[in-house]
Design an enzyme around this catalytic site. Structure first.
Site, PDB file in Angstrom:
ATOM      1  N   HIS A  25      52.223  19.655  44.821  1.00 51.63           N
ATOM      2  CA  HIS A  25      51.993  19.885  43.396  1.00 51.63           C
ATOM      3  C   HIS A  25      50.547  20.305  43.145  1.00 51.63           C
ATOM      4  O   HIS A  25      49.617  19.673  43.616  1.00 51.63           O
ATOM      5  CB  HIS A  25      52.330  18.610  42.620  1.00 51.63           C
ATOM      6  CG  HIS A  25      52.316  18.789  41.147  1.00 51.63           C
ATOM      7  ND1 HIS A  25      51.946  17.785  40.305  1.00 51.63           N
ATOM      8  CD2 HIS A  25      52.634  19.849  40.354  1.00 51.63           C
ATOM      9  CE1 HIS A  25      52.029  18.213  39.046  1.00 51.63           C
ATOM     10  NE2 HIS A  25      52.441  19.464  39.058  1.00 51.63           N
ATOM     11  N   ASP A  54      45.235  41.874  46.375  1.00 53.62           N
ATOM     12  CA  ASP A  54      45.152  43.280  46.764  1.00 53.62           C
ATOM     13  C   ASP A  54      44.397  43.371  48.089  1.00 53.62           C
ATOM     14  O   ASP A  54      43.952  42.361  48.637  1.00 53.62           O
ATOM     15  CB  ASP A  54      44.504  44.121  45.660  1.00 53.62           C
ATOM     16  CG  ASP A  54      43.069  43.728  45.333  1.00 53.62           C
ATOM     17  OD1 ASP A  54      42.351  43.169  46.204  1.00 53.62           O
ATOM     18  OD2 ASP A  54      42.640  43.988  44.194  1.00 53.62           O
ATOM     19  N   HIS A  64      36.992  38.193  36.776  1.00 49.97           N
ATOM     20  CA  HIS A  64      37.192  38.396  38.216  1.00 49.97           C
ATOM     21  C   HIS A  64      36.303  37.446  39.018  1.00 49.97           C
ATOM     22  O   HIS A  64      36.736  36.918  40.049  1.00 49.97           O
ATOM     23  CB  HIS A  64      36.898  39.849  38.586  1.00 49.97           C
ATOM     24  CG  HIS A  64      37.145  40.165  40.022  1.00 49.97           C
ATOM     25  ND1 HIS A  64      38.380  40.041  40.616  1.00 49.97           N
ATOM     26  CD2 HIS A  64      36.310  40.601  40.999  1.00 49.97           C
ATOM     27  CE1 HIS A  64      38.297  40.387  41.890  1.00 49.97           C
ATOM     28  NE2 HIS A  64      37.052  40.729  42.147  1.00 49.97           N
ATOM     29  N   TYR A 111      41.485  44.781  41.195  1.00 49.41           N
ATOM     30  CA  TYR A 111      41.672  43.498  40.498  1.00 49.41           C
ATOM     31  C   TYR A 111      43.112  43.006  40.490  1.00 49.41           C
ATOM     32  O   TYR A 111      43.453  42.103  39.721  1.00 49.41           O
ATOM     33  CB  TYR A 111      41.133  43.566  39.061  1.00 49.41           C
ATOM     34  CG  TYR A 111      39.713  44.047  38.985  1.00 49.41           C
ATOM     35  CD1 TYR A 111      38.663  43.248  39.439  1.00 49.41           C
ATOM     36  CD2 TYR A 111      39.415  45.311  38.481  1.00 49.41           C
ATOM     37  CE1 TYR A 111      37.350  43.689  39.382  1.00 49.41           C
ATOM     38  CE2 TYR A 111      38.105  45.765  38.419  1.00 49.41           C
ATOM     39  CZ  TYR A 111      37.076  44.948  38.873  1.00 49.41           C
ATOM     40  OH  TYR A 111      35.775  45.388  38.822  1.00 49.41           O
ATOM     41  N   ALA A 112      43.968  43.555  41.328  1.00 50.62           N
ATOM     42  CA  ALA A 112      45.378  43.145  41.363  1.00 50.62           C
ATOM     43  C   ALA A 112      45.531  41.907  42.240  1.00 50.62           C
ATOM     44  O   ALA A 112      45.961  41.980  43.394  1.00 50.62           O
ATOM     45  CB  ALA A 112      46.257  44.287  41.864  1.00 50.62           C
ATOM     46  N   ASN A 113      45.137  40.776  41.678  1.00 54.36           N
ATOM     47  CA  ASN A 113      45.183  39.497  42.376  1.00 54.36           C
ATOM     48  C   ASN A 113      45.823  38.473  41.447  1.00 54.36           C
ATOM     49  O   ASN A 113      45.546  38.461  40.247  1.00 54.36           O
ATOM     50  CB  ASN A 113      43.775  39.037  42.751  1.00 54.36           C
ATOM     51  CG  ASN A 113      43.028  40.097  43.530  1.00 54.36           C
ATOM     52  OD1 ASN A 113      43.389  40.408  44.659  1.00 54.36           O
ATOM     53  ND2 ASN A 113      42.003  40.674  42.929  1.00 54.36           N
TER      54      ASN A 113
END
Length: 130
Positions: free
Chosen positions: A20, A28, A97, A119-121
Site C-alpha cells: 500500500h 519516457d 517536473h 515530460y511523459a512520466n
C-alpha cells in the site's frame, strides 16, 4: 507460462511485490533514474514501446490510489486525456517536473519506455484491493 497481463518477468515481480502506497514511475526515455532506484528498461528504440500501452498493461494488474503527472505535460492535452481516461476513477495530481523528479527518488522502480514525448512520466501509487 503466463498468457496475459504483464509478461515481463521483472515488471510482473515488481507489481506483485507492491504494498500500500508504494510508488512506481512509468517514464519516457529521458527521465533520469535516481541513484538507488531500480530501473526496468523496456525501451527498444525511439517511440518503442510507447508509454500508453505500457501504462494500460500495468493498470490491468495494479490497484492504484494516486496518480501524479508533471504540469509541463499539459501542453500535450491528447496524452493527458488518454492517461486520465486510463486511471479513472482516480484523478490526476499535477506537480512541477522538478517535484515529479523529487518524488521519483522514493519510487520502488522506474519503468523506462521508449516514449519520445517530453515530460511523459506518470507516478502510480499502489492502493489496496479491498
Amino acid at each position: 507460462m503466463k498468457k496475459q497481463g504483464v509478461l515481463h518477468r521483472d515488471l510482473a515481480a515488481l507489481i506483485a511485490s507492491l504494498g500500500h502506497r508504494d510508488a512506481i514511475v512509468v517514464a519516457d526515455s529521458g527521465l533520469p533514474v535516481p541513484p538507488g532506484v531500480n530501473c526496468i528498461d523496456l525501451a527498444v528504440t525511439k517511440g518503442i514501446p510507447p508509454l500508453l500501452p505500457v501504462l494500460q498493461v500495468i493498470l490491468y494488474e495494479m490497484v492504484v490510489e494516486r496518480v501524479v503527472i508533471a504540469d509541463e505535460l499539459q501542453v500535450n492535452q491528447s496524452l493527458v486525456k488518454s492517461i486520465a481516461d486510463e486511471v479513472t476513477p482516480v484523478s490526476l495530481e499535477v506537480v512541477s517536473h522538478e517535484q515529479l523528479k523529487s518524488l521519483s527518488q522514493r519510487a520502488r522502480a522506474v519503468i523506462r519506455t521508449g516514449e519520445w514525448t517530453p515530460y511523459a512520466n506518470v507516478i502510480l501509487y499502489s492502493g489496496v484491493a479491498f
